[in-house]
Design a protein around this motif. Structure first.
Motif, PDB file in Angstrom:
ATOM      1  N   ASP A  62       0.821  -1.213   0.000  1.00 35.99           N
ATOM      2  CA  ASP A  62       0.000   0.000   0.000  1.00 35.99           C
ATOM      3  C   ASP A  62       0.856   1.265   0.000  1.00 35.99           C
ATOM      4  O   ASP A  62       0.579   2.225  -0.733  1.00 35.99           O
ATOM      5  CB  ASP A  62      -0.938   0.010   1.205  1.00 35.99           C
ATOM      6  CG  ASP A  62      -2.154  -0.884   1.029  1.00 35.99           C
ATOM      7  OD1 ASP A  62      -2.295  -1.475  -0.064  1.00 35.99           O
ATOM      8  OD2 ASP A  62      -2.961  -0.987   1.967  1.00 35.99           O
ATOM      9  N   ALA A  63       1.893   1.264   0.817  1.00 31.49           N
ATOM     10  CA  ALA A  63       2.778   2.431   0.872  1.00 31.49           C
ATOM     11  C   ALA A  63       3.491   2.624  -0.456  1.00 31.49           C
ATOM     12  O   ALA A  63       3.663   3.755  -0.931  1.00 31.49           O
ATOM     13  CB  ALA A  63       3.784   2.273   2.003  1.00 31.49           C
ATOM     14  N   ALA A  64       3.877   1.515  -1.084  1.00 32.81           N
ATOM     15  CA  ALA A  64       4.562   1.592  -2.373  1.00 32.81           C
ATOM     16  C   ALA A  64       3.628   2.119  -3.459  1.00 32.81           C
ATOM     17  O   ALA A  64       4.011   2.970  -4.281  1.00 32.81           O
ATOM     18  CB  ALA A  64       5.105   0.221  -2.764  1.00 32.81           C
ATOM     19  N   ALA A  65       2.401   1.620  -3.479  1.00 32.11           N
ATOM     20  CA  ALA A  65       1.434   2.061  -4.492  1.00 32.11           C
ATOM     21  C   ALA A  65       1.138   3.550  -4.349  1.00 32.11           C
ATOM     22  O   ALA A  65       1.066   4.285  -5.343  1.00 32.11           O
ATOM     23  CB  ALA A  65       0.152   1.251  -4.377  1.00 32.11           C
ATOM     24  N   LEU A  66       0.974   4.019  -3.137  1.00 36.21           N
ATOM     25  CA  LEU A  66       0.680   5.430  -2.918  1.00 36.21           C
ATOM     26  C   LEU A  66       1.863   6.306  -3.335  1.00 36.21           C
ATOM     27  O   LEU A  66       1.677   7.356  -3.968  1.00 36.21           O
ATOM     28  CB  LEU A  66       0.336   5.667  -1.458  1.00 36.21           C
ATOM     29  CG  LEU A  66      -0.018   7.116  -1.089  1.00 36.21           C
ATOM     30  CD1 LEU A  66      -1.194   7.612  -1.913  1.00 36.21           C
ATOM     31  CD2 LEU A  66      -0.312   7.234   0.396  1.00 36.21           C
ATOM     32  N   ARG A  67       3.069   5.874  -3.016  1.00 42.89           N
ATOM     33  CA  ARG A  67       4.231   6.688  -3.381  1.00 42.89           C
ATOM     34  C   ARG A  67       4.372   6.799  -4.899  1.00 42.89           C
ATOM     35  O   ARG A  67       4.679   7.867  -5.423  1.00 42.89           O
ATOM     36  CB  ARG A  67       5.508   6.097  -2.776  1.00 42.89           C
ATOM     37  CG  ARG A  67       6.719   7.009  -2.993  1.00 42.89           C
ATOM     38  CD  ARG A  67       7.994   6.435  -2.430  1.00 42.89           C
ATOM     39  NE  ARG A  67       7.940   6.237  -0.995  1.00 42.89           N
ATOM     40  CZ  ARG A  67       8.991   5.793  -0.286  1.00 42.89           C
ATOM     41  NH1 ARG A  67      10.140   5.512  -0.891  1.00 42.89           N
ATOM     42  NH2 ARG A  67       8.880   5.637   1.016  1.00 42.89           N
ATOM     43  N   PHE A  87      -5.384   0.375  -1.386  1.00 43.37           N
ATOM     44  CA  PHE A  87      -5.918  -0.862  -0.807  1.00 43.37           C
ATOM     45  C   PHE A  87      -5.362  -2.034  -1.609  1.00 43.37           C
ATOM     46  O   PHE A  87      -5.236  -1.967  -2.828  1.00 43.37           O
ATOM     47  CB  PHE A  87      -7.456  -0.880  -0.819  1.00 43.37           C
ATOM     48  CG  PHE A  87      -8.054  -0.973  -2.193  1.00 43.37           C
ATOM     49  CD1 PHE A  87      -8.567  -2.176  -2.670  1.00 43.37           C
ATOM     50  CD2 PHE A  87      -8.092   0.133  -3.045  1.00 43.37           C
ATOM     51  CE1 PHE A  87      -9.119  -2.265  -3.943  1.00 43.37           C
ATOM     52  CE2 PHE A  87      -8.643   0.050  -4.316  1.00 43.37           C
ATOM     53  CZ  PHE A  87      -9.156  -1.148  -4.768  1.00 43.37           C
ATOM     54  N   THR A  88      -5.010  -3.097  -0.902  1.00 43.50           N
ATOM     55  CA  THR A  88      -4.439  -4.313  -1.509  1.00 43.50           C
ATOM     56  C   THR A  88      -3.384  -3.992  -2.568  1.00 43.50           C
ATOM     57  O   THR A  88      -3.345  -4.596  -3.630  1.00 43.50           O
ATOM     58  CB  THR A  88      -5.533  -5.215  -2.108  1.00 43.50           C
ATOM     59  OG1 THR A  88      -6.212  -4.529  -3.175  1.00 43.50           O
ATOM     60  CG2 THR A  88      -6.534  -5.645  -1.054  1.00 43.50           C
ATOM     61  N   GLY A  89      -2.524  -3.019  -2.282  1.00 41.50           N
ATOM     62  CA  GLY A  89      -1.452  -2.677  -3.205  1.00 41.50           C
ATOM     63  C   GLY A  89      -1.896  -1.897  -4.422  1.00 41.50           C
ATOM     64  O   GLY A  89      -1.159  -1.836  -5.413  1.00 41.50           O
ATOM     65  N   ARG A  90      -3.051  -1.280  -4.355  1.00 42.68           N
ATOM     66  CA  ARG A  90      -3.608  -0.585  -5.516  1.00 42.68           C
ATOM     67  C   ARG A  90      -3.995   0.846  -5.155  1.00 42.68           C
ATOM     68  O   ARG A  90      -4.527   1.107  -4.077  1.00 42.68           O
ATOM     69  CB  ARG A  90      -4.845  -1.324  -6.024  1.00 42.68           C
ATOM     70  CG  ARG A  90      -5.467  -0.729  -7.287  1.00 42.68           C
ATOM     71  CD  ARG A  90      -6.755  -1.447  -7.664  1.00 42.68           C
ATOM     72  NE  ARG A  90      -6.579  -2.862  -7.868  1.00 42.68           N
ATOM     73  CZ  ARG A  90      -6.145  -3.412  -8.997  1.00 42.68           C
ATOM     74  NH1 ARG A  90      -5.835  -2.641 -10.033  1.00 42.68           N
ATOM     75  NH2 ARG A  90      -6.016  -4.710  -9.105  1.00 42.68           N
ATOM     76  N   VAL A  91      -3.733   1.762  -6.094  1.00 41.57           N
ATOM     77  CA  VAL A  91      -4.249   3.126  -6.007  1.00 41.57           C
ATOM     78  C   VAL A  91      -4.887   3.458  -7.345  1.00 41.57           C
ATOM     79  O   VAL A  91      -4.217   3.420  -8.391  1.00 41.57           O
ATOM     80  CB  VAL A  91      -3.148   4.153  -5.689  1.00 41.57           C
ATOM     81  CG1 VAL A  91      -3.698   5.566  -5.814  1.00 41.57           C
ATOM     82  CG2 VAL A  91      -2.601   3.940  -4.286  1.00 41.57           C
ATOM     83  N   ASN A  92      -6.155   3.740  -7.330  1.00 40.40           N
ATOM     84  CA  ASN A  92      -6.859   4.148  -8.545  1.00 40.40           C
ATOM     85  C   ASN A  92      -6.756   5.663  -8.719  1.00 40.40           C
ATOM     86  O   ASN A  92      -6.811   6.416  -7.746  1.00 40.40           O
ATOM     87  CB  ASN A  92      -8.331   3.733  -8.485  1.00 40.40           C
ATOM     88  CG  ASN A  92      -8.493   2.221  -8.492  1.00 40.40           C
ATOM     89  OD1 ASN A  92      -7.721   1.510  -9.128  1.00 40.40           O
ATOM     90  ND2 ASN A  92      -9.490   1.729  -7.773  1.00 40.40           N
ATOM     91  N   ILE A  93      -6.609   6.087  -9.968  1.00 44.77           N
ATOM     92  CA  ILE A  93      -6.496   7.503 -10.299  1.00 44.77           C
ATOM     93  C   ILE A  93      -7.700   7.877 -11.146  1.00 44.77           C
ATOM     94  O   ILE A  93      -8.018   7.177 -12.128  1.00 44.77           O
ATOM     95  CB  ILE A  93      -5.183   7.782 -11.044  1.00 44.77           C
ATOM     96  CG1 ILE A  93      -3.990   7.351 -10.177  1.00 44.77           C
ATOM     97  CG2 ILE A  93      -5.075   9.263 -11.414  1.00 44.77           C
ATOM     98  CD1 ILE A  93      -2.654   7.440 -10.881  1.00 44.77           C
ATOM     99  N   ARG A  94      -8.376   8.965 -10.779  1.00 43.91           N
ATOM    100  CA  ARG A  94      -9.626   9.335 -11.435  1.00 43.91           C
ATOM    101  C   ARG A  94      -9.581  10.774 -11.959  1.00 43.91           C
ATOM    102  O   ARG A  94      -8.864  11.624 -11.437  1.00 43.91           O
ATOM    103  CB  ARG A  94     -10.808   9.188 -10.468  1.00 43.91           C
ATOM    104  CG  ARG A  94     -10.981   7.780  -9.927  1.00 43.91           C
ATOM    105  CD  ARG A  94     -12.167   7.673  -8.973  1.00 43.91           C
ATOM    106  NE  ARG A  94     -12.221   6.357  -8.373  1.00 43.91           N
ATOM    107  CZ  ARG A  94     -12.785   5.292  -8.971  1.00 43.91           C
ATOM    108  NH1 ARG A  94     -13.372   5.444 -10.142  1.00 43.91           N
ATOM    109  NH2 ARG A  94     -12.783   4.125  -8.380  1.00 43.91           N
ATOM    110  N   ALA A  95     -10.387  11.004 -12.986  1.00 39.00           N
ATOM    111  CA  ALA A  95     -10.530  12.352 -13.521  1.00 39.00           C
ATOM    112  C   ALA A  95     -11.456  13.152 -12.625  1.00 39.00           C
ATOM    113  O   ALA A  95     -12.439  12.623 -12.097  1.00 39.00           O
ATOM    114  CB  ALA A  95     -11.093  12.300 -14.934  1.00 39.00           C
ATOM    115  N   THR A  96     -11.154  14.429 -12.466  1.00 40.22           N
ATOM    116  CA  THR A  96     -12.007  15.290 -11.650  1.00 40.22           C
ATOM    117  C   THR A  96     -12.958  16.133 -12.504  1.00 40.22           C
ATOM    118  O   THR A  96     -13.673  16.984 -11.977  1.00 40.22           O
ATOM    119  CB  THR A  96     -11.155  16.229 -10.781  1.00 40.22           C
ATOM    120  OG1 THR A  96     -10.249  16.961 -11.623  1.00 40.22           O
ATOM    121  CG2 THR A  96     -10.357  15.444  -9.762  1.00 40.22           C
TER     122      THR A  96
END
Length: 337
Positions: A62-67, A87-96
């Motif tokens: 999680d820390a690695a994915a966020l960084r 979460f579970t090694g994942r970070v989703n990126i979304r359009a605003t």
């Protein structure tokens, strides 16, 4: 990171690799085992368990994915994007908001070549996006990765993505008709065109219905004060000297490209007049289905210059899903399989 079975006496503090049933419940994969968990596993009759153990210099998933996500998008508000919680090694990126994605494909390729356990998947470059749409996902496949490898990936992918928001404030629509009153039957077509404008967050301008003549088109372009002009013709444009290209030139504009190697969408006219884009829409724009005009419209609306060479390069991937209602489908009925 070390991965494999260990005796329960060595399992405390390790990451559980596979879910295990215990009395009264279940320990899920990815759970960091505490002393109570080890006791519950022993009570369940287990002598060993498969775990991942971090080595010095490793960073948890999680820390690695966020960084990595923060390296890709260091200023989310500036980039027009937002980062979900890891979460579970994942970070989703979304359009605003609406727009198109601008991706550095080379940088993303270099990032993904650093370590197979460090990954980034994105939508295609210049993909149209809407508010809240997921445009990328960072996934650390293993439970931890070497911090040194992560730093290389962060450097490779730094600032590799952003959303280009629309810069056109409003769009006028010119509709030509080959016979008086013919445009009244175009309600569905006009709705499809207007929806394209609306989903980009562009204000609806004036709709002008004119005769299918170059002089009438030129006059309507000249009367428009919008940031972009769209033209839907009562009869398809079939030549560089046909009504729309001729009308555009008569209004003091220039034709950048007539025709495109995208199907549906071949009969597009792209030009400019007074520093603003003018698009002669192909007949397939009467349908809400994706066509070549969408690619051009979305890009110019977001401030990208689209050249004749850009359109020529759209042929690879330009065979889009057929629109069944087209008057001239790409296959004869007898040859369809």
């Amino acid at each position: 990171m070390r991965f494999g079975p260990v005796p329960l006496s060595e399992a405390e503090g390790a990451v559980l690799a596979h879910s295990v049933s215990i009395a009264g419940g279940r320990l899920r994969k990815g759970h960091v085992l505490g002393a109570g968990d080890v006791a519950a596993l022993a009570a369940a009759g287990l002598a060993e368990v498969i775990v991942a153990r971090l080595d010095p210099g490793d960073l948890a998933e999680d820390a690695a994915a966020l960084r990595l996500a923060q390296a890709l998008v260091p200023e989310p508000e500036v980039a027009g994007l937002q980062l979900d919680a890891p979460f579970t090694g994942r970070v989703n990126i979304r359009a605003t908001g609406p727009g198109v994605m601008a991706l550095d494909a080379g940088a993303i390729g270099r990032l993904n070549a650093v370590d197979p356990m460090i990954t980034l998947a994105t939508v295609p470059d210049l993909q149209r996006v809407t508010e809240g749409m997921m445009v990328a996902t960072v996934k650390i496949i293993s439970y931890a990765v070497p911090e040194a490898a992560l730093e290389l990936a962060c450097a490779a992918g730094a600032k590799a993505m952003r959303r280009l928001a629309p810069v056109v404030g409003s769009a006028d629509l010119i509709v030509t008709e080959t016979a008086p009153g013919a445009a009244k039957a175009e309600a569905r077509a006009l709705r499809a065109v207007r929806e394209r404008i609306t989903r980009l967050g562009i204000a609806q301008g004036v709709t002008r219905v004119v005769a299918h003549e170059a002089r009438a088109v030129a006059a309507a372009i000249g009367e428009s004060g919008a940031g972009m002009v769209l033209i839907l013709t009562g009869s398809a444009t079939s030549d560089i000297d046909d009504v729309v290209p001729a009308g555009l030139r008569a209004a003091g504009g220039e034709v950048i490209r007539f025709g495109m190697p995208v199907d549906p969408g071949n009969l597009l006219v792209l030009g400019r007049q007074g520093g603003r884009p003018v698009i002669g829409l192909p007949g397939c724009a009467r349908s809400p289905a994706l066509n070549g005009a969408d690619w051009v419209l979305e890009r110019v609306a977001c401030g990208l210059e689209v050249t004749a060479a850009d359109i020529a390069a759209m042929g690879v991937g330009g065979l889009l899903k057929e629109i069944p209602t087209r008057p001239q489908p790409r296959e004869r009925a007898s040859s369809r399989q």
